[in-house]
Each structure stands twice: as structure tokens, then as C-alpha cells.
Design an enzyme around this catalytic site. Structure first.
Site, short mmCIF file in Angstrom:
data_model
loop_
_atom_site.label_atom_id
_atom_site.label_comp_id
_atom_site.label_asym_id
_atom_site.label_seq_id
_atom_site.Cartn_x
_atom_site.Cartn_y
_atom_site.Cartn_z
N LYS A 13 23.53 9.39 43.58
CA LYS A 13 24.20 8.21 43.02
C LYS A 13 24.82 8.50 41.65
CE LYS A 13 20.83 5.23 42.94
NZ LYS A 13 19.69 6.07 43.38
N ARG A 88 17.78 -3.45 42.61
CA ARG A 88 16.88 -2.57 43.34
C ARG A 88 15.85 -3.37 44.12
NH1 ARG A 88 17.18 2.42 40.02
NH2 ARG A 88 15.64 3.94 40.61
N ARG A 127 16.34 18.71 40.09
CA ARG A 127 17.40 18.15 39.24
C ARG A 127 17.13 18.48 37.78
NH1 ARG A 127 18.90 12.09 40.43
NH2 ARG A 127 16.70 11.73 39.99
N ARG A 162 13.71 15.35 34.08
CA ARG A 162 13.16 14.03 33.81
C ARG A 162 11.69 13.99 34.22
NH1 ARG A 162 17.38 10.05 36.63
NH2 ARG A 162 15.42 9.11 37.25
N ARG A 173 8.56 7.19 43.68
CA ARG A 173 9.85 6.51 43.55
C ARG A 173 10.50 6.31 44.93
NH1 ARG A 173 13.08 10.12 40.09
NH2 ARG A 173 14.61 8.46 39.93
#
Ligand code: AMP
Length: 235
Positions: A13, A88, A127, A162, A173
């Protein structure tokens, strides 16, 4: 155009949002970025946010709705809005609908980026981001052209991971996405004057961008046609 971008964490995203916002002149509002900035500022609210965000849990609806309502009401978004990470949950979507209804600027398109769960975990855990400009990389799939040097700003050094991209938190998550966010697709589906478009996020980032751009361009044309018909009704 007002667009909501949906997809599991790691679906791409953030990468797509930046490209699409630039291409279509939309203001990109990432709830994750806005909340992370608040958290980094160390305010009382920021400290509360950390408890949820570092554990991979969703921040309570009333807190997020308050923060995002302020961002969405900024006059700068009048020319186009791309929401990334918000809403969300169904209560957040209802609050957003209410706010947009009051400003007579409803959503036009919901873009859903679909990626299998195993891929999502692999992507999330690999990531990395540039600590200077926020450009996003991946240890395997999206390396900088020169190792250790950011393509976008030239920063040299370690890239950030992160805290919530570590494997256990990433799984948490994903569970939150499946339980609370995926039902939004049903919430939005079938509404008149709102298109829900699904994309295969397993393709390369460039292919996904091309697919979404093609469909959004079509939506934009449809919208222009609709407006033209409203302004100049055929006799
Ligand atoms: P993201 O960068 O979108 O993955 O968001 C990072 C974290 O911020 C999430 O794991 C949540 O803790 C929090 N967050 C971001 N957006 C929302 C939202 N719309 N509702 C609740 N929590 C959110």
C-alpha cells in the site's frame, strides 16, 4: 478523486499510495505515518499510541478517527484524497462516511491490493526504510541501486526496520487485518457510485501500479462523463 486503499500489511500500500497520489494529484494520507509522527513526537497521546502500535494492535477507533478527521478536513485535500491505512475497521469507515457526507465529497473508489498471507509475512519482515526520507526498500525484492545508499535522497548508512515489522508483531498485524479490516470490503461492496477494484498484489510493484493506474484512469473518465451529463443534459 477520493480513494481508499485497502490491503494487508505488506501488500504494498505504501509504495503504491505514493505513486498513485503523485500520478493523480491526490493528497496521500497514511494513518500509520501520521500516528508514527505523533508517537515520535513523544506527546502524551504519542506515548499511548506506542502501547498499541509496538504490539501490532490497532489503535482504538475513537483516537484514530479524531486524528484522521482533522487530516481529512484540511482544505488541501479538496482536489483529491488517497487514504492509506484508514479506515481499518467498520466503525472507522462509518465515521469517515459521515464526515465526507457532511462535506458532500463521498468516496469514489476503493482499491484492494490482494496478496497471499505467506507473501505478506515475507515482505513485511524484509521491509526496510530510509531513516532520512522514508523511501521503502526490501532486503530481497527491492534493494537500493547501490547497497547502503538511498536511491531517493543519497543517504548512506543503515536502513531502518520498523519495530512492528518483526515476525511476531507482523503476524499479529495480519490477524488484526483479517479480523477487523477485511470485512470493510463487504462494507463497501455493491454501493452505488462507489467502485471496489481488486488487484493482484503478487505482481511486481511496477505491474501493480500499471494495473491500478489503468483502472483509475477509467474511473476518472467515467466521473468526468457523469459530471458532463449533469452539467449539459442531452436534449
Ligand atoms: P501502518 O503503517 O498502516 O501499517 O500502521 C502502523 C500501525 O499504526 C498499525 O499497526 C496500528 O497500530 C496503527 N494504525 C494505523 N492506522 C490505523 C487505523 N486506521 N486504526 C487503528 N490503528 C492504526
Amino acid at each position: 478523486m477520493r480513494v481508499v486503499l485497502l490491503g494487508a500489511p505488506g501488500a504494498g500500500k505504501g509504495t503504491q499510495a505514493k505513486r498513485l497520489a503523485e500520478k493523480f494529484g491526490m493528497v496521500h494520507l497514511s494513518s500509520g505515518d501520521i500516528l508514527r509522527a505523533e508517537k515520535a513526537g513523544g506527546s502524551e497521546l504519542g506515548k499511548q499510541l506506542a502501547q498499541y502500535m509496538d504490539a501490532g494492535d490497532l489503535v482504538p477507533d475513537d483516537v484514530v478517527v479524531g486524528v484522521m478527521a482533522k487530516a481529512v478536513s484540511d482544505p488541501k485535500v479538496a482536489g483529491g484524497l488517497l487514504l492509506d491505512g484508514f479506515p481499518r475497521t467498520v466503525p472507522q469507515a462509518e465515521a469517515l462516511d459521515e464526515q465526507l457526507k457532511q462535506s458532500a465529497a463521498p468516496l469514489d473508489v476503493v482499491v484492494v491490493i490482494e496478496v497471499p498471507e505467506a507473501v505478506v509475512i515475507e515482505r513485511t519482515c524484509g521491509r526496510r526504510s530510509c531513516p532520512n526520507c522514508g523511501a521503502i526498500y526490501h532486503v530481497t525484492f527491492l534493494k537500493p541501486r547501490t547497497p547502503g545508499v538511498c536511491d531517493s535522497c543519497g543517504y548512506r548508512g543503515e536502513f531502518d526496520q520498523r519495530a512492528d515489522d518483526r515476525p511476531d508483531v507482523a503476524r499479529q498485524r495480519l490477524a488484526a487485518y483479517n479480523e477487523l479490516t477485511a470485512p470493510l470490503i463487504v462494507y463497501y461492496d455493491g454501493r452505488e457510485a462507489l467502485k471496489v477494484l481488486r488487484f493482484d498484489g503478487g505482481k511486481t510493484p511496477d505491474e501493480v501500479t500499471a494495473d491500478i493506474v489503468a483502472d483509475l484512469q477509467e474511473c476518472q473518465t467515467d466521473g468526468t462523463e457523469r459530471t458532463r451529463r449533469l452539467v449539459w443534459p442531452s436534449s
